[in-house]
Design a protein around this motif. Structure first.
Motif, PDB file in Angstrom:
ATOM      1  N   ASP A  12      41.671  41.157  49.956  1.00  0.00           N
ATOM      2  CA  ASP A  12      40.247  41.017  49.648  1.00  0.00           C
ATOM      3  C   ASP A  12      39.763  41.909  48.502  1.00  0.00           C
ATOM      4  OD1 ASP A  12      39.703  39.055  51.591  1.00  0.00           O
ATOM      5  OD2 ASP A  12      39.558  40.563  53.169  1.00  0.00           O
ATOM      6  N   TYR A  13      40.676  42.554  47.796  1.00  0.00           N
ATOM      7  CA  TYR A  13      40.262  43.411  46.678  1.00  0.00           C
ATOM      8  C   TYR A  13      39.414  42.643  45.661  1.00  0.00           C
ATOM      9  CZ  TYR A  13      43.290  47.422  47.863  1.00  0.00           C
ATOM     10  OH  TYR A  13      43.864  48.512  48.465  1.00  0.00           O
ATOM     11  N   GLN A  14      39.810  41.430  45.338  1.00  0.00           N
ATOM     12  CA  GLN A  14      39.088  40.660  44.325  1.00  0.00           C
ATOM     13  C   GLN A  14      37.655  40.365  44.770  1.00  0.00           C
ATOM     14  OE1 GLN A  14      39.957  39.947  41.220  1.00  0.00           O
ATOM     15  NE2 GLN A  14      37.981  38.933  40.870  1.00  0.00           N
ATOM     16  N   THR A  15      37.489  40.015  46.043  1.00  0.00           N
ATOM     17  CA  THR A  15      36.149  39.740  46.554  1.00  0.00           C
ATOM     18  C   THR A  15      35.286  40.995  46.522  1.00  0.00           C
ATOM     19  OG1 THR A  15      37.019  38.004  48.013  1.00  0.00           O
ATOM     20  CG2 THR A  15      34.845  38.882  48.536  1.00  0.00           C
ATOM     21  N   ILE A  16      35.850  42.136  46.888  1.00  0.00           N
ATOM     22  CA  ILE A  16      35.109  43.402  46.842  1.00  0.00           C
ATOM     23  C   ILE A  16      34.692  43.707  45.399  1.00  0.00           C
ATOM     24  CG2 ILE A  16      35.227  45.885  47.267  1.00  0.00           C
ATOM     25  CD1 ILE A  16      37.354  45.215  49.439  1.00  0.00           C
ATOM     26  N   HIS A  17      35.613  43.500  44.477  1.00  0.00           N
ATOM     27  CA  HIS A  17      35.337  43.682  43.047  1.00  0.00           C
ATOM     28  C   HIS A  17      34.135  42.837  42.635  1.00  0.00           C
ATOM     29  CE1 HIS A  17      35.782  42.518  38.808  1.00  0.00           C
ATOM     30  NE2 HIS A  17      36.428  43.641  38.610  1.00  0.00           N
ATOM     31  N   GLU A  18      34.114  41.580  43.067  1.00  0.00           N
ATOM     32  CA  GLU A  18      33.040  40.663  42.684  1.00  0.00           C
ATOM     33  C   GLU A  18      31.710  41.051  43.329  1.00  0.00           C
ATOM     34  OE1 GLU A  18      34.568  36.895  43.824  1.00  0.00           O
ATOM     35  OE2 GLU A  18      36.059  36.808  42.195  1.00  0.00           O
ATOM     36  N   ILE A  19      31.762  41.525  44.568  1.00  0.00           N
ATOM     37  CA  ILE A  19      30.522  41.923  45.260  1.00  0.00           C
ATOM     38  C   ILE A  19      29.876  43.103  44.553  1.00  0.00           C
ATOM     39  CG2 ILE A  19      29.646  43.020  47.356  1.00  0.00           C
ATOM     40  CD1 ILE A  19      31.574  41.242  48.954  1.00  0.00           C
ATOM     41  N   VAL A  20      30.642  44.146  44.304  1.00  0.00           N
ATOM     42  CA  VAL A  20      30.093  45.335  43.640  1.00  0.00           C
ATOM     43  C   VAL A  20      29.542  44.969  42.266  1.00  0.00           C
ATOM     44  CG1 VAL A  20      30.626  47.619  42.699  1.00  0.00           C
ATOM     45  CG2 VAL A  20      31.603  46.919  44.899  1.00  0.00           C
ATOM     46  N   GLY A  21      30.310  44.189  41.516  1.00  0.00           N
ATOM     47  CA  GLY A  21      29.878  43.792  40.178  1.00  0.00           C
ATOM     48  C   GLY A  21      28.640  42.924  40.181  1.00  0.00           C
ATOM     49  N   SER A  22      28.575  41.966  41.109  1.00  0.00           N
ATOM     50  CA  SER A  22      27.454  41.027  41.114  1.00  0.00           C
ATOM     51  C   SER A  22      26.140  41.700  41.492  1.00  0.00           C
ATOM     52  CB  SER A  22      27.735  39.855  42.063  1.00  0.00           C
ATOM     53  OG  SER A  22      27.787  40.281  43.407  1.00  0.00           O
ATOM     54  N   TYR A  23      26.171  42.598  42.475  1.00  0.00           N
ATOM     55  CA  TYR A  23      24.935  43.280  42.876  1.00  0.00           C
ATOM     56  C   TYR A  23      24.467  44.242  41.792  1.00  0.00           C
ATOM     57  CZ  TYR A  23      24.685  41.362  47.582  1.00  0.00           C
ATOM     58  OH  TYR A  23      24.549  40.511  48.643  1.00  0.00           O
ATOM     59  N   ALA A  24      25.395  44.893  41.127  1.00  0.00           N
ATOM     60  CA  ALA A  24      25.018  45.807  40.044  1.00  0.00           C
ATOM     61  C   ALA A  24      24.417  45.036  38.874  1.00  0.00           C
ATOM     62  CB  ALA A  24      26.236  46.611  39.597  1.00  0.00           C
ATOM     63  N   LEU A  25      25.102  43.988  38.465  1.00  0.00           N
ATOM     64  CA  LEU A  25      24.641  43.220  37.313  1.00  0.00           C
ATOM     65  C   LEU A  25      23.295  42.547  37.584  1.00  0.00           C
ATOM     66  CD1 LEU A  25      28.032  41.653  36.160  1.00  0.00           C
ATOM     67  CD2 LEU A  25      26.759  43.533  35.100  1.00  0.00           C
ATOM     68  N   ARG A  26      23.087  42.107  38.812  1.00  0.00           N
ATOM     69  CA  ARG A  26      21.806  41.479  39.145  1.00  0.00           C
ATOM     70  C   ARG A  26      20.659  42.487  39.029  1.00  0.00           C
ATOM     71  NH1 ARG A  26      20.168  36.775  41.594  1.00  0.00           N
ATOM     72  NH2 ARG A  26      18.180  36.862  42.693  1.00  0.00           N
ATOM     73  N   ALA A  27      20.989  43.755  39.272  1.00  0.00           N
ATOM     74  CA  ALA A  27      19.976  44.813  39.153  1.00  0.00           C
ATOM     75  C   ALA A  27      19.859  45.326  37.722  1.00  0.00           C
ATOM     76  CB  ALA A  27      20.323  45.967  40.095  1.00  0.00           C
ATOM     77  N   GLY A  28      20.636  44.742  36.810  1.00  0.00           N
ATOM     78  CA  GLY A  28      20.568  45.144  35.417  1.00  0.00           C
ATOM     79  C   GLY A  28      21.370  46.375  35.087  1.00  0.00           C
ATOM     80  N   ALA A  29      22.339  46.727  35.939  1.00  0.00           N
ATOM     81  CA  ALA A  29      23.143  47.931  35.707  1.00  0.00           C
ATOM     82  C   ALA A  29      24.572  47.562  35.326  1.00  0.00           C
ATOM     83  CB  ALA A  29      23.161  48.802  36.960  1.00  0.00           C
TER      84      ALA A  29
END
Length: 321
Positions: free
Chosen positions: A216-233
């Protein structure tokens, strides 16, 4: 602006609070639900008597059951599907935590349908369930989600448990208006439901599994990235390492719901700080504010993070037990 409102936390919650990352399990939940409802709708169109089916969703506390099912039900209710009688199909939700007797269960169910039953009402078990079926039919409610369902069975005799299970079975087999039931709870719920074979066979069973690494490393990678990017970070490269993923999984007790909670919290911390990049420090800061533990003792900083925190007690240091 009120002194009690922190804009960064308010905005982070408004933006990401109800946003559900599309995990694989959500697709199975939706597919099983769609199959059950489609067959249910077909029987309603046909007009024959039938017993409907339901779902049994189990997983550890913090695995995200309530969130996933709640999001599914909101989408279903918003879809405004028209039933044969012209009403719009809806699903109701009833939380069973703190519910003790069969009468409490009946009253809580009726209340979830928008029909409060007075505490002074002298009604039999049959009377209450007749009210539930009648009000559900009038409102176009095709099913009910019973959350935290294990609570209705704990500390009860076998006879009392079977009486509750029989009530659920009656709702699903009602000649006038069968109701699709979704039960969700911790894994012990499966054992309670299994003790009534006729009810158990009507349920599609879905298990919310723990996070598995390295799969599940790839999914974790995507979760962290998606929430950060959605917040503009931006995302610090340190957060894209196996070391950080392992620490985040440990902090979340290997449960997807908790991993999403921790990630959302860290993003809110970064927004409050006005940071342009989400870093490990923000995860540590959130953990400190949540648990009041020393910064060096957080799972994001401590070298012994794998043994410091017990999986069965998220957010509690093992050395405090």
């Amino acid at each position: 602006m009120s002194e009690f409102i922190i804009e960064a936390y308010r905005d982070a919650a408004a933006d990401a609070g109800s946003r559900i990352y599309p995990l694989v399990r959500a697709a199975k939940l939706k597919s099983d639900f769609a199959r059950v409802f489609s067959a249910h709708l077909g029987h309603l169109i046909n007009g024959d008597r039938f017993e409907t089916q339901g779902l049994l969703v189990t997983g550890p506390s913090g695995s995200g059951k309530t969130t996933e099912i709640g999001a599914l039900i909101r989408r279903f209710n918003d879809d405004a599907i028209i039933l044969p009688d012209g009403s719009r199909a809806r699903f109701a939700e009833c939380v069973l935590k703190g519910i003790g007797t069969w009468k409490d269960l009946g009253k809580a169910t009726a209340n979830a349908l928008g029909y409060p039953v007075s505490a002074k009402a002298r009604l039999t078990q049959s009377d209450i369930w007749d009210i539930v079926v009648r009000e559900a039919k009038l409102a176009g409610i095709v099913g009910i989600h019973f959350d935290e369902a294990q609570h209705i069975f704990r500390a009860k005799s076998d006879a009392d448990r079977l009486a509750v299970l029989d009530s659920f079975k009656t709702l699903m087999k009602s000649h006038d208006w069968p109701l699709i039931l979704i039960f969700s709870g911790v894994p012990e719920l499966n054992g309670y439901m299994k003790s009534e074979p006729q009810l158990y066979r009507l349920l599609h069973r879905i298990r919310f599994s723990d996070i598995s690494v390295p799969e599940d490393y790839q999914t974790i990678h995507e979760i962290v990235g998606s929430y950060a990017l959605r917040a503009g970070a931006q995302v610090d490269q340190d957060l894209m390492t196996q070391d950080f993923f392992d620490r985040l999984v440990a902090a979340s007790a290997s449960r997807w719901g908790l991993l999403l909670e921790v990630t959302k919290g860290a993003v809110a911390v970064s927004q409050h700080a006005g940071a342009e990049t989400l870093t490990r420090d923000h995860f540590a800061d959130w953990w400190v504010s949540k648990t009041e533990c020393a910064r060096v003792a957080t799972p994001f900083m401590h070298s012994g993070y794998l043994t410091l925190y017990r999986k069965d007690h998220p957010f509690v240091k093992a050395l405090d037990d």
